[in-house]
Structures are given as structure tokens and as C-alpha cells.
Design a protein around this motif. Structure first.
Motif, PDB file in Angstrom:
ATOM      1  N   TRP A 362       0.849  -1.188   0.000  1.00  0.00           N
ATOM      2  CA  TRP A 362       0.000   0.000   0.000  1.00  0.00           C
ATOM      3  C   TRP A 362       0.882   1.235   0.000  1.00  0.00           C
ATOM      4  O   TRP A 362       1.945   1.255   0.632  1.00  0.00           O
ATOM      5  N   ARG A 363       0.439   2.259  -0.721  1.00  0.00           N
ATOM      6  CA  ARG A 363       1.148   3.536  -0.727  1.00  0.00           C
ATOM      7  C   ARG A 363       0.118   4.661  -0.631  1.00  0.00           C
ATOM      8  O   ARG A 363      -0.884   4.654  -1.352  1.00  0.00           O
ATOM      9  N   GLU A 364       0.368   5.595   0.272  1.00  0.00           N
ATOM     10  CA  GLU A 364      -0.531   6.719   0.468  1.00  0.00           C
ATOM     11  C   GLU A 364      -0.613   7.557  -0.803  1.00  0.00           C
ATOM     12  O   GLU A 364       0.355   7.631  -1.570  1.00  0.00           O
ATOM     13  N   LEU A 365      -1.787   8.153  -1.050  1.00  0.00           N
ATOM     14  CA  LEU A 365      -2.062   8.823  -2.317  1.00  0.00           C
ATOM     15  C   LEU A 365      -1.014   9.866  -2.652  1.00  0.00           C
ATOM     16  O   LEU A 365      -0.584   9.981  -3.799  1.00  0.00           O
ATOM     17  N   HIS A 366      -0.576  10.627  -1.653  1.00  0.00           N
ATOM     18  CA  HIS A 366       0.419  11.670  -1.884  1.00  0.00           C
ATOM     19  C   HIS A 366       1.854  11.170  -1.691  1.00  0.00           C
ATOM     20  O   HIS A 366       2.781  11.965  -1.638  1.00  0.00           O
ATOM     21  N   GLU A 367       2.015   9.844  -1.552  1.00  0.00           N
ATOM     22  CA  GLU A 367       3.317   9.187  -1.459  1.00  0.00           C
ATOM     23  C   GLU A 367       4.153   9.719  -0.286  1.00  0.00           C
ATOM     24  O   GLU A 367       5.354   9.912  -0.391  1.00  0.00           O
ATOM     25  N   ARG A 368       3.483   9.907   0.857  1.00  0.00           N
ATOM     26  CA  ARG A 368       4.191  10.300   2.072  1.00  0.00           C
ATOM     27  C   ARG A 368       4.520   9.103   2.951  1.00  0.00           C
ATOM     28  O   ARG A 368       5.468   9.154   3.729  1.00  0.00           O
ATOM     29  N   THR A 369       3.735   8.038   2.858  1.00  0.00           N
ATOM     30  CA  THR A 369       3.989   6.808   3.607  1.00  0.00           C
ATOM     31  C   THR A 369       3.608   5.617   2.748  1.00  0.00           C
ATOM     32  O   THR A 369       2.848   5.735   1.793  1.00  0.00           O
ATOM     33  N   ARG A 370       4.159   4.475   3.133  1.00  0.00           N
ATOM     34  CA  ARG A 370       3.749   3.231   2.491  1.00  0.00           C
ATOM     35  C   ARG A 370       3.844   2.101   3.505  1.00  0.00           C
ATOM     36  O   ARG A 370       4.546   2.198   4.523  1.00  0.00           O
ATOM     37  N   ALA A 371       3.135   1.011   3.238  1.00  0.00           N
ATOM     38  CA  ALA A 371       3.176  -0.191   4.065  1.00  0.00           C
ATOM     39  C   ALA A 371       3.796  -1.310   3.245  1.00  0.00           C
ATOM     40  O   ALA A 371       3.503  -1.457   2.053  1.00  0.00           O
ATOM     41  N   GLU A 372       4.647  -2.077   3.894  1.00  0.00           N
ATOM     42  CA  GLU A 372       5.269  -3.210   3.219  1.00  0.00           C
ATOM     43  C   GLU A 372       5.288  -4.401   4.163  1.00  0.00           C
ATOM     44  O   GLU A 372       5.583  -4.267   5.356  1.00  0.00           O
ATOM     45  N   VAL A 373       4.902  -5.546   3.658  1.00  0.00           N
ATOM     46  CA  VAL A 373       5.017  -6.781   4.415  1.00  0.00           C
ATOM     47  C   VAL A 373       6.406  -7.346   4.170  1.00  0.00           C
ATOM     48  O   VAL A 373       7.032  -7.068   3.136  1.00  0.00           O
ATOM     49  N   PHE A 374       6.895  -8.134   5.118  1.00  0.00           N
ATOM     50  CA  PHE A 374       8.185  -8.776   4.916  1.00  0.00           C
ATOM     51  C   PHE A 374       8.148 -10.182   5.506  1.00  0.00           C
ATOM     52  O   PHE A 374       7.431 -10.451   6.477  1.00  0.00           O
ATOM     53  N   ILE A 375       8.875 -11.066   4.887  1.00  0.00           N
ATOM     54  CA  ILE A 375       9.104 -12.397   5.434  1.00  0.00           C
ATOM     55  C   ILE A 375      10.589 -12.503   5.719  1.00  0.00           C
ATOM     56  O   ILE A 375      11.410 -11.910   5.018  1.00  0.00           O
ATOM     57  N   PHE A 376      10.946 -13.218   6.782  1.00  0.00           N
ATOM     58  CA  PHE A 376      12.356 -13.284   7.154  1.00  0.00           C
ATOM     59  C   PHE A 376      12.777 -14.710   7.446  1.00  0.00           C
ATOM     60  O   PHE A 376      11.970 -15.559   7.826  1.00  0.00           O
ATOM     61  N   PHE A 377      14.060 -14.940   7.270  1.00  0.00           N
ATOM     62  CA  PHE A 377      14.708 -16.189   7.662  1.00  0.00           C
ATOM     63  C   PHE A 377      16.025 -15.818   8.316  1.00  0.00           C
ATOM     64  O   PHE A 377      16.867 -15.148   7.695  1.00  0.00           O
ATOM     65  N   HIS A 378      16.196 -16.216   9.577  1.00  0.00           N
ATOM     66  CA  HIS A 378      17.394 -15.890  10.342  1.00  0.00           C
ATOM     67  C   HIS A 378      18.078 -17.179  10.799  1.00  0.00           C
ATOM     68  O   HIS A 378      17.399 -18.159  11.138  1.00  0.00           O
ATOM     69  N   TYR A 379      19.394 -17.136  10.847  1.00  0.00           N
ATOM     70  CA  TYR A 379      20.187 -18.327  11.145  1.00  0.00           C
ATOM     71  C   TYR A 379      21.386 -17.873  11.950  1.00  0.00           C
ATOM     72  O   TYR A 379      22.125 -16.976  11.511  1.00  0.00           O
ATOM     73  N   GLY A 380      21.588 -18.449  13.142  1.00  0.00           N
ATOM     74  CA  GLY A 380      22.680 -17.974  13.972  1.00  0.00           C
ATOM     75  C   GLY A 380      23.197 -19.041  14.912  1.00  0.00           C
ATOM     76  O   GLY A 380      22.574 -20.092  15.110  1.00  0.00           O
ATOM     77  N   ALA A 381      24.357 -18.736  15.527  1.00  0.00           N
ATOM     78  CA  ALA A 381      25.008 -19.707  16.406  1.00  0.00           C
ATOM     79  C   ALA A 381      25.776 -18.975  17.497  1.00  0.00           C
ATOM     80  O   ALA A 381      26.205 -17.827  17.319  1.00  0.00           O
ATOM     81  N   VAL A 382      25.947 -19.638  18.625  1.00  0.00           N
ATOM     82  CA  VAL A 382      26.852 -19.189  19.682  1.00  0.00           C
ATOM     83  C   VAL A 382      27.785 -20.350  20.014  1.00  0.00           C
ATOM     84  O   VAL A 382      27.407 -21.524  19.912  1.00  0.00           O
ATOM     85  N   ALA A 383      29.006 -19.997  20.406  1.00  0.00           N
ATOM     86  CA  ALA A 383      29.996 -21.010  20.782  1.00  0.00           C
ATOM     87  C   ALA A 383      31.113 -20.322  21.555  1.00  0.00           C
ATOM     88  O   ALA A 383      31.184 -19.094  21.627  1.00  0.00           O
ATOM     89  N   GLU A 384      32.002 -21.131  22.129  1.00  0.00           N
ATOM     90  CA  GLU A 384      33.135 -20.552  22.862  1.00  0.00           C
ATOM     91  C   GLU A 384      34.120 -19.890  21.906  1.00  0.00           C
ATOM     92  O   GLU A 384      34.780 -18.923  22.271  1.00  0.00           O
TER      93      GLU A 384
END
Length: 437
Positions: A362-384
């Protein structure tokens, strides 16, 4: 009597007795008679129509559709007209505006620290560049700070005093194989005094440096019953059940090879930072931390964008007890892995890989704001050690989810998300006014 005179007399007599008609008048009379006869032959329509099969079919449809017409057409129209109709501000609106103009601004914060929950903040900014902010959250976390900020975008200097309470910090243990069932809580009271400054060598290169003092006290949580110290011997966790004091020295650099425009960011940005902690006041603990990140933005078109982020933390003890347990590197939360809560996994080193696909809806008529959906994939690790992470897949934890971002052409206004993880540890959710990338 002449012949011409005789003809004139005859014509006059004929006209008087009606025996002669002018040719043009004869044609007009014939046309009028024809029009009258044609008009008389027309069948005039009745004053009202009789019902037919169309009316029979249409009547129940009108009855069924009338509530929908009220709900979808008439009520939204009335509501929009009511909301947009000009009216004088009410008492609360006038009071809020007067407070802000005077320099006292109330605010609602989605968070003021890990597990703080929503918080109410009061900002006193009347005597700029001095500020005084105080906040208390639903879980009784607190943040009170006062400071001065000088400078502009090219050069700046800031000094701040802060006292903060994290009332309910989670602790799962050390390592990537910890279980949610082992979660306990602790409280951290933290006093901090710092002076920081920075300058932009070029529009694309900036440096920051700072020195600070911090005083930490670890204890039982404020509200939660499941205290860390009911489950763990404090002697096994450096920095617990005692006051620790550190002098802190900070140095950071950032490279901005990005540009923002038309709601999208393009390019790459990089950053590195190092912090050295030296124990003072009887604290026998010296350690240091290194952190770095790299972010990239690849627009697919004017409505879609792929964002990537790599972030790492490395912690090393230098002397004494080394790193206190609450300063270990952590994986989880919006900075490194959205599908897990903040500080879900802890160890000396952390590596996180984050990806997001953003799509404008979605984008506001005067193009001052817009909405965007997002999908994410995160991958991480901890170790010594970082190298250990690549020895086994057991060090790595994935998460995925989706969210909604509201953006202005050159900045993010806010974002909300839902995150999931394959460990079955529940759903994470959050609302943020800022985003790590």
C-alpha cells in the motif's frame, strides 16, 4: 367595366362565400389533420408499472443487500465524515499540545530493555541541549537518564548519566544446546556515566569514541518467582551476587555506501566496534569485546527489496574472572534472530545471518507513507570460539516469520512482526520504532 375589374370582383365574391382556399393554407390544414390522427393512434403508457418477474427477483436481493449497504457503504462513509470533520481539539489534546510546547512530552515505549514490556516515559526537553527522561515499564523495569548533546550531523559530543533496572532478565545457561525448560530470571541494576563523541570524516565514513564508568548489581528478579539463584550456585557465574565496577573504553567506525530514496535503501554499509572493560573498585575482572556487522540492500523493483545482514560478537577475558555472565555474547531478538527472545542463547562468541524480503502492499495517495510486508529467515550460532560453530550443525538455530513495516520515503516509522522457530519454543512478537537494518 374592364376585364381586370371584372376578375377582381369575382375573386372577392368567391373568398366571401368560402368556395376558394389558398394553396398554402390547404397544405397546412392537411398536415395538421395528419398529425392529429397519428397522435390519436398512439397508446399512452399507464401512470404506474405493474410488477413483473424482475421486481419479484430484485425484492429479496434488496432485503439481503441492505445490511451490507449499511455496513460497507453508509457506515464507513459516515465514520470517515465524522473523523475528518473539522472540530476544535478536546481537553486532552489541548493539554498534550501545551505540555509538548512547554518542553514536557509523555510517550509510550514498546520496550526499554529485554522483557521490560510496554513502558510509559516522560521526556523533559525544555532547556535544550539538556534532556531528562524517565521511564517505568509494566514489569517494573526502569530507565532514568539525563544528559547533554552538542553538535550536528558532522560532529557531535554527548554526555549522559543513567540508572537502569532490568527487572526480569532471562537466563537459559551457556551454549547453543540449552533448553527453554531451564529458564530462570535475574535482576540487573546498572548505573552508567559516559562521554561519547564522533565525527564524519566524509559523508560515507564516520568514527565514534567514548569513555565510561559502569556499576552493576545482580540480584533476584522483581516479579518472577523463578530466580536464577534458586537454581544455580552464584560462585559458578562470574559477576553474580556481587557489585562489579568497570571503566569502559569504546572505539567504532562505520562505512555507509548506501543511499535512501523513494522508500528504498540501496547499497552496503559496514561497521566495527571494540570495547575494553577494566575492573575498578575491587572488581578483579578485565575483558574486551569486538562486534562487527555488514548489511546489504538489493531492490528487485520499485516495490520489492531483499535485505541481508551479517552480525558477530566476540568476547574475551583478559585477567581475573574475565567476562561476567551478563556480558557474554547473545543470540536472539531483533538484533540477531527474531524467532527467539532476546538473550536466548549465550556464549563467548556469536554469529548471526539475517535475511528479509520486503514487498510494498500500500502507498498513500500523496506518497508520504507506504506499508510493506516482509518475510524473514534468520540463522545464527553461539559457541566458545567462532571456529567451533562450523564443526557441527548443533550450534546453529534457525527462525522464520513475517511482519509489517510502515515507512516514509527516507525513514522507517515502525514495524511489527511474528517469529517462529523449529524448536517449538513458542511465538515471538514485537512492535519496534527502529530496525537493525
Amino acid at each position: 367595366m374592364s376585364t381586370a375589374s371584372r376578375l377582381q370582383v369575382i375573386a372577392l365574391v368567391s373568398l366571401l362565400v368560402g368556395g376558394w382556399t389558398h394553396p398554402l393554407n390547404a397544405q397546412e390544414g392537411s398536415a395538421l389533420e395528419h398529425a392529429d390522427s397519428a397522435r390519436a393512434s398512439f397508446e399512452r403508457p399507464p401512470g404506474s408499472h405493474s410488477a413483473d418477474w424482475v421486481d419479484v427477483v430484485e425484492f429479496p436481493l434488496k432485503i439481503i443487500g441492505y445490511p451490507l449497504d449499511i455496513l460497507l457503504v453508509r457506515f464507513p462513509g459516515w465514520l470517515a465524515a465524522s473523523l475528518t470533520a473539522p472540530r476544535p481539539p478536546n481537553f486532552l489534546t489541548r493539554t498534550y499540545r501545551d505540555m509538548v510546547e512547554w518542553g514536557l512530552k509523555p510517550a509510550i515505549r514498546s520496550t526499554i530493555g529485554p522483557r521490560s514490556a510496554v513502558a510509559v516515559e516522560l521526556q523533559f526537553n525544555r532547556y535544550r541541549p539538556f534532556y531528562l527522561h524517565t521511564a517505568v515499564s509494566r514489569r517494573l523495569s526502569q530507565r532514568h537518564r539525563a544528559g547533554v548533546v552538542l553538535g550536528d550531523d558532522r560532529r557531535w559530543l554527548a554526555s549522559e548519566l543513567k540508572w537502569q533496572r532490568h527487572s526480569e532478565l532471562p537466563w537459559y545457561g551457556i551454549g547453543a544446546r540449552t533448553s527453554k525448560a531451564d529458564r530462570t530470571f535475574y535482576r540487573r541494576d546498572w548505573f552508567d556515566a559516559a562521554v561519547r563523541g564522533g565525527f564524519a570524516a566524509t559523508p560515507k565514513l564516520a568514527f565514534n569514541a567514548g569513555v565510561g564508568y559502569e556499576n552493576n548489581l545482580i540480584g533476584d528478579p522483581v516479579l518472577a518467582d523463578n530466580s536464577l539463584f534458586d537454581q544455580v550456585d552464584p560462585d559458578t557465574l562470574p559477576g553474580s551476587r556481587e557489585r562489579t565496577e568497570y571503566l569502559r573504553f569504546e572505539l567504532a567506525g562505520n562505512v555507509y555506501l548506501t543511499r535512501m530514496g523513494d522508500f528504498q535503501q540501496r547499497g552496503v554499509s559496514l561497521g566495527v566496534a571494540g570495547i575494553v572493560f577494566r575492573g575498578v573498585g575491587g572488581t578483579e575482572s578485565d575483558f574486551h569485546q569486538f562486534t562487527g556487522f555488514a548489511q546489504g540492500y538489493l531492490p528487485v523493483n520499485d516495490r520489492q527489496l531483499l535485505a541481508l545482514r551479517l552480525v558477530t560478537d566476540i568476547t574475551r577475558g583478559d585477567a581475573g574472572e574475565g567476562t561476567p555472565f551478563f556480558r557474554l555474547a547473545s543470540l536472539g531478538g531483533s538484533r540477531s534472530n527474531l524467532g527467539y527472545p532476546s538473550n536466548r542463547f549465550r556464549d563467548r562468541d556469536m554469529l548471526g545471518l539475517m535475511s528479509e524480503w520486503r514487498y510494498e502492499v500500500w502507498r498513500e495517495l500523496h506518497e508520504r507513507t507506504r506499508a510493506e510486508v516482509f518475510i524473514f529467515f534468520h540463522y545464527g550460532a553461539v559457541a566458545e570460539r567462532l571456529g567451533e560453530m562450523f564443526d557441527s550443525s548443533d550450534f546453529w538455530n534457525a527462525s522464520y516469520g513475517f511482519g509489517l513495516r510502515i515507512a516514509a520515503p527516507t525513514m522507517l516509522i515502525g514495524a511489527a512482526y511474528l517469529g517462529f522457530n523449529p524448536k517449538g519454543e513458542g511465538i515471538t512478537a514485537g512492535i519496534r520504532g527502529a530496525w537493525p537494518f
